[in-house]
Design a protein around this motif. Structure first.
Motif, PDB file in Angstrom:
ATOM      1  N   ARG A  14      -9.427  30.707  -5.023  1.00  0.00           N
ATOM      2  CA  ARG A  14      -9.968  30.610  -6.390  1.00  0.00           C
ATOM      3  C   ARG A  14     -11.291  29.848  -6.364  1.00  0.00           C
ATOM      4  O   ARG A  14     -11.592  29.154  -5.383  1.00  0.00           O
ATOM      5  CB  ARG A  14      -8.966  29.918  -7.314  1.00  0.00           C
ATOM      6  CG  ARG A  14      -8.630  28.498  -6.886  1.00  0.00           C
ATOM      7  CD  ARG A  14      -8.133  27.670  -8.058  1.00  0.00           C
ATOM      8  NE  ARG A  14      -7.672  26.352  -7.686  1.00  0.00           N
ATOM      9  CZ  ARG A  14      -8.443  25.297  -7.464  1.00  0.00           C
ATOM     10  NH1 ARG A  14      -9.769  25.399  -7.500  1.00  0.00           N
ATOM     11  NH2 ARG A  14      -7.932  24.118  -7.162  1.00  0.00           N
ATOM     12  N   PRO A  15     -12.067  29.941  -7.464  1.00  0.00           N
ATOM     13  CA  PRO A  15     -13.318  29.178  -7.490  1.00  0.00           C
ATOM     14  C   PRO A  15     -13.060  27.666  -7.514  1.00  0.00           C
ATOM     15  O   PRO A  15     -12.015  27.224  -7.994  1.00  0.00           O
ATOM     16  CB  PRO A  15     -13.971  29.610  -8.812  1.00  0.00           C
ATOM     17  CG  PRO A  15     -13.325  30.891  -9.191  1.00  0.00           C
ATOM     18  CD  PRO A  15     -11.927  30.826  -8.643  1.00  0.00           C
ATOM     19  N   LEU A  16     -14.006  26.916  -7.004  1.00  0.00           N
ATOM     20  CA  LEU A  16     -13.977  25.448  -7.086  1.00  0.00           C
ATOM     21  C   LEU A  16     -13.914  25.063  -8.567  1.00  0.00           C
ATOM     22  O   LEU A  16     -14.541  25.716  -9.400  1.00  0.00           O
ATOM     23  CB  LEU A  16     -15.260  24.902  -6.456  1.00  0.00           C
ATOM     24  CG  LEU A  16     -15.427  23.400  -6.336  1.00  0.00           C
ATOM     25  CD1 LEU A  16     -14.502  22.844  -5.251  1.00  0.00           C
ATOM     26  CD2 LEU A  16     -16.876  23.057  -5.993  1.00  0.00           C
ATOM     27  N   GLN A  17     -13.161  23.979  -8.862  1.00  0.00           N
ATOM     28  CA  GLN A  17     -13.032  23.540 -10.262  1.00  0.00           C
ATOM     29  C   GLN A  17     -13.437  22.079 -10.397  1.00  0.00           C
ATOM     30  O   GLN A  17     -13.255  21.299  -9.463  1.00  0.00           O
ATOM     31  CB  GLN A  17     -11.570  23.678 -10.713  1.00  0.00           C
ATOM     32  CG  GLN A  17     -11.122  25.109 -10.847  1.00  0.00           C
ATOM     33  CD  GLN A  17      -9.627  25.233 -11.126  1.00  0.00           C
ATOM     34  OE1 GLN A  17      -8.908  24.233 -11.231  1.00  0.00           O
ATOM     35  NE2 GLN A  17      -9.169  26.468 -11.240  1.00  0.00           N
ATOM     36  N   PRO A  18     -13.931  21.690 -11.602  1.00  0.00           N
ATOM     37  CA  PRO A  18     -14.343  20.294 -11.808  1.00  0.00           C
ATOM     38  C   PRO A  18     -13.197  19.312 -11.605  1.00  0.00           C
ATOM     39  O   PRO A  18     -13.424  18.156 -11.269  1.00  0.00           O
ATOM     40  CB  PRO A  18     -14.813  20.256 -13.267  1.00  0.00           C
ATOM     41  CG  PRO A  18     -14.734  21.622 -13.805  1.00  0.00           C
ATOM     42  CD  PRO A  18     -14.155  22.546 -12.782  1.00  0.00           C
ATOM     43  N   THR A  19     -11.953  19.787 -11.810  1.00  0.00           N
ATOM     44  CA  THR A  19     -10.783  18.902 -11.700  1.00  0.00           C
ATOM     45  C   THR A  19     -10.217  18.836 -10.280  1.00  0.00           C
ATOM     46  O   THR A  19      -9.200  18.181 -10.056  1.00  0.00           O
ATOM     47  CB  THR A  19      -9.672  19.402 -12.649  1.00  0.00           C
ATOM     48  OG1 THR A  19      -9.492  20.805 -12.409  1.00  0.00           O
ATOM     49  CG2 THR A  19     -10.024  19.172 -14.102  1.00  0.00           C
ATOM     50  N   ASP A  20     -10.848  19.508  -9.323  1.00  0.00           N
ATOM     51  CA  ASP A  20     -10.328  19.467  -7.946  1.00  0.00           C
ATOM     52  C   ASP A  20     -10.364  18.043  -7.390  1.00  0.00           C
ATOM     53  O   ASP A  20     -11.237  17.250  -7.733  1.00  0.00           O
ATOM     54  CB  ASP A  20     -11.126  20.436  -7.046  1.00  0.00           C
ATOM     55  CG  ASP A  20     -10.622  21.865  -7.199  1.00  0.00           C
ATOM     56  OD1 ASP A  20      -9.434  22.046  -7.529  1.00  0.00           O
ATOM     57  OD2 ASP A  20     -11.412  22.806  -7.014  1.00  0.00           O
ATOM     58  N   ASP A  21      -9.395  17.767  -6.508  1.00  0.00           N
ATOM     59  CA  ASP A  21      -9.195  16.420  -5.970  1.00  0.00           C
ATOM     60  C   ASP A  21     -10.309  16.049  -4.967  1.00  0.00           C
ATOM     61  O   ASP A  21     -10.384  16.617  -3.875  1.00  0.00           O
ATOM     62  CB  ASP A  21      -7.817  16.399  -5.281  1.00  0.00           C
ATOM     63  CG  ASP A  21      -7.474  15.056  -4.679  1.00  0.00           C
ATOM     64  OD1 ASP A  21      -8.337  14.147  -4.683  1.00  0.00           O
ATOM     65  OD2 ASP A  21      -6.333  14.927  -4.193  1.00  0.00           O
ATOM     66  N   VAL A  22     -11.139  15.114  -5.373  1.00  0.00           N
ATOM     67  CA  VAL A  22     -12.287  14.695  -4.560  1.00  0.00           C
ATOM     68  C   VAL A  22     -11.841  14.157  -3.192  1.00  0.00           C
ATOM     69  O   VAL A  22     -12.477  14.430  -2.170  1.00  0.00           O
ATOM     70  CB  VAL A  22     -13.103  13.633  -5.334  1.00  0.00           C
ATOM     71  CG1 VAL A  22     -14.051  12.897  -4.424  1.00  0.00           C
ATOM     72  CG2 VAL A  22     -13.855  14.274  -6.477  1.00  0.00           C
ATOM     73  N   PHE A  23     -10.727  13.431  -3.180  1.00  0.00           N
ATOM     74  CA  PHE A  23     -10.249  12.859  -1.915  1.00  0.00           C
ATOM     75  C   PHE A  23      -9.810  13.957  -0.947  1.00  0.00           C
ATOM     76  O   PHE A  23     -10.050  13.878   0.255  1.00  0.00           O
ATOM     77  CB  PHE A  23      -9.094  11.872  -2.178  1.00  0.00           C
ATOM     78  CG  PHE A  23      -9.561  10.620  -2.840  1.00  0.00           C
ATOM     79  CD1 PHE A  23     -10.054   9.562  -2.085  1.00  0.00           C
ATOM     80  CD2 PHE A  23      -9.549  10.508  -4.228  1.00  0.00           C
ATOM     81  CE1 PHE A  23     -10.520   8.404  -2.700  1.00  0.00           C
ATOM     82  CE2 PHE A  23     -10.011   9.355  -4.848  1.00  0.00           C
ATOM     83  CZ  PHE A  23     -10.497   8.305  -4.083  1.00  0.00           C
ATOM     84  N   ASP A  24      -9.190  14.993  -1.503  1.00  0.00           N
ATOM     85  CA  ASP A  24      -8.757  16.105  -0.654  1.00  0.00           C
ATOM     86  C   ASP A  24      -9.960  16.909  -0.145  1.00  0.00           C
ATOM     87  O   ASP A  24     -10.008  17.298   1.032  1.00  0.00           O
ATOM     88  CB  ASP A  24      -7.796  17.012  -1.441  1.00  0.00           C
ATOM     89  CG  ASP A  24      -7.251  18.111  -0.555  1.00  0.00           C
ATOM     90  OD1 ASP A  24      -6.629  17.779   0.473  1.00  0.00           O
ATOM     91  OD2 ASP A  24      -7.486  19.300  -0.866  1.00  0.00           O
ATOM     92  N   LEU A  25     -10.945  17.129  -1.020  1.00  0.00           N
ATOM     93  CA  LEU A  25     -12.156  17.856  -0.598  1.00  0.00           C
ATOM     94  C   LEU A  25     -12.883  17.066   0.492  1.00  0.00           C
ATOM     95  O   LEU A  25     -13.433  17.634   1.444  1.00  0.00           O
ATOM     96  CB  LEU A  25     -13.082  18.082  -1.799  1.00  0.00           C
ATOM     97  CG  LEU A  25     -12.555  19.031  -2.873  1.00  0.00           C
ATOM     98  CD1 LEU A  25     -13.441  18.988  -4.120  1.00  0.00           C
ATOM     99  CD2 LEU A  25     -12.491  20.475  -2.339  1.00  0.00           C
ATOM    100  N   CYS A  26     -12.861  15.754   0.340  1.00  0.00           N
ATOM    101  CA  CYS A  26     -13.488  14.847   1.295  1.00  0.00           C
ATOM    102  C   CYS A  26     -12.756  14.935   2.647  1.00  0.00           C
ATOM    103  O   CYS A  26     -13.394  15.014   3.705  1.00  0.00           O
ATOM    104  CB  CYS A  26     -13.382  13.452   0.703  1.00  0.00           C
ATOM    105  SG  CYS A  26     -14.491  12.288   1.389  1.00  0.00           S
ATOM    106  N   ARG A  27     -11.441  14.927   2.605  1.00  0.00           N
ATOM    107  CA  ARG A  27     -10.618  15.049   3.824  1.00  0.00           C
ATOM    108  C   ARG A  27     -10.947  16.356   4.538  1.00  0.00           C
ATOM    109  O   ARG A  27     -11.164  16.390   5.756  1.00  0.00           O
ATOM    110  CB  ARG A  27      -9.135  15.000   3.414  1.00  0.00           C
ATOM    111  CG  ARG A  27      -8.108  14.983   4.498  1.00  0.00           C
ATOM    112  CD  ARG A  27      -7.294  16.255   4.725  1.00  0.00           C
ATOM    113  NE  ARG A  27      -7.112  17.133   3.610  1.00  0.00           N
ATOM    114  CZ  ARG A  27      -7.254  18.451   3.690  1.00  0.00           C
ATOM    115  NH1 ARG A  27      -7.610  19.034   4.819  1.00  0.00           N
ATOM    116  NH2 ARG A  27      -7.085  19.219   2.637  1.00  0.00           N
TER     117      ARG A  27
END
Ligand SMILES: CC(C)(COP(=O)(O)OP(=O)(O)OC[C@H]1O[C@@H](n2cnc3c(N)ncnc32)[C@H](O)[C@@H]1OP(=O)(O)O)[C@@H](O)C(=O)NCCC(=O)NCCS
Length: 180
Positions: A14-27
């Motif tokens: 799915r497309p990236l969303q503003p509510t996606d978990d920053v810590f997980d994206l960082c990991r």
């Protein structure tokens, strides 16, 4: 959209969303850096800078400059593929990029993500050129791109300092008429 990996695991695309978990994206991105993969980045990211990056991505998506598709396995980000539209006189040229976590490679996901991305790019922007670059030596990526119909059109010699070794940056263009 759901995609079944070759080994049967199910991934959500799915497309990236503003509510996606920053810590997980960082990991996700830091694992690729730790592994010394062929992505362009070689310095780890902090959650603060990842939050800024996310804000910026969403802003670009809203302004129709970017498409960012993500793949999630059990709620964790395991892949990202993005398409960036050029500016001004290069507005009709679109650059792609892709990276997957080790645990989902070789499962058909890279191919699927790029095919979906290219379909969306063509529908939305009807570009003149769709292109990407790959570092010399990144055979899985090069094979994937060639298999999809990308062809080398330029090469910057010894352009990338890949952990102490200078490698060519190879530019490849998609044959626009190819349909999936
Ligand atoms: C490059 C990358 C996106 C490929 O995605 P993937 O999901 O592993 O690739 P797929 O399973 O969809 O395979 C598609 C094709 O790519 C090629 N390929 C994939 N893995 C390969 C490998 N280890 N060796 C050689 N070719 C490979 C094959 O041609 C394959 O086609 P086939 O399944 O018919 O043999 C993934 O390996 C990755 O994210 N690597 C780390 C980050 C990176 O290098 N990004 C690209 C920067 S330019």
């Amino acid at each position: 959209m759901e995609f079944v990996l070759k080994d049967g695991r199910i991934v959500e695309i799915r497309p990236l969303q503003p509510t996606d978990d920053v810590f997980d994206l960082c990991r996700f991105i830091n694992e690729l850096i730790e592994e010394k993969s062929y992505i362009a980045m070689n310095e780890k990211i902090t959650p603060e800078s990842e939050a800024k990056w996310l804000e910026n991505q969403i802003d670009k998506m809203r302004h129709d400059e970017l498409i960012d598709f993500r793949a999630f396995l059990d709620g964790r980000c395991v892949g990202g593929a993005e398409a960036r539209r050029g500016k001004w006189k290069e507005r009709d040229n679109v650059e792609l990029g892709i990276a997957l976590s080790k645990e989902v490679r070789g499962q058909g996901l890279g191919r699927k993500l790029l095919m979906e991305l290219i379909k969306e790019v063509k529908k939305k922007w009807k570009p003149k050129h769709i292109y990407l670059s790959v570092t010399e030596g990144n055979e899985p990526a090069k094979k994937l791109y060639e298999g999809l119909g990308f062809k080398e059109f330029a090469r910057f010699p010894e352009w990338v300092n890949h952990y102490g070794v200078y490698k060519d940056r190879i530019w490849m263009e998609f044959a626009i008429q190819k349909n999936f």
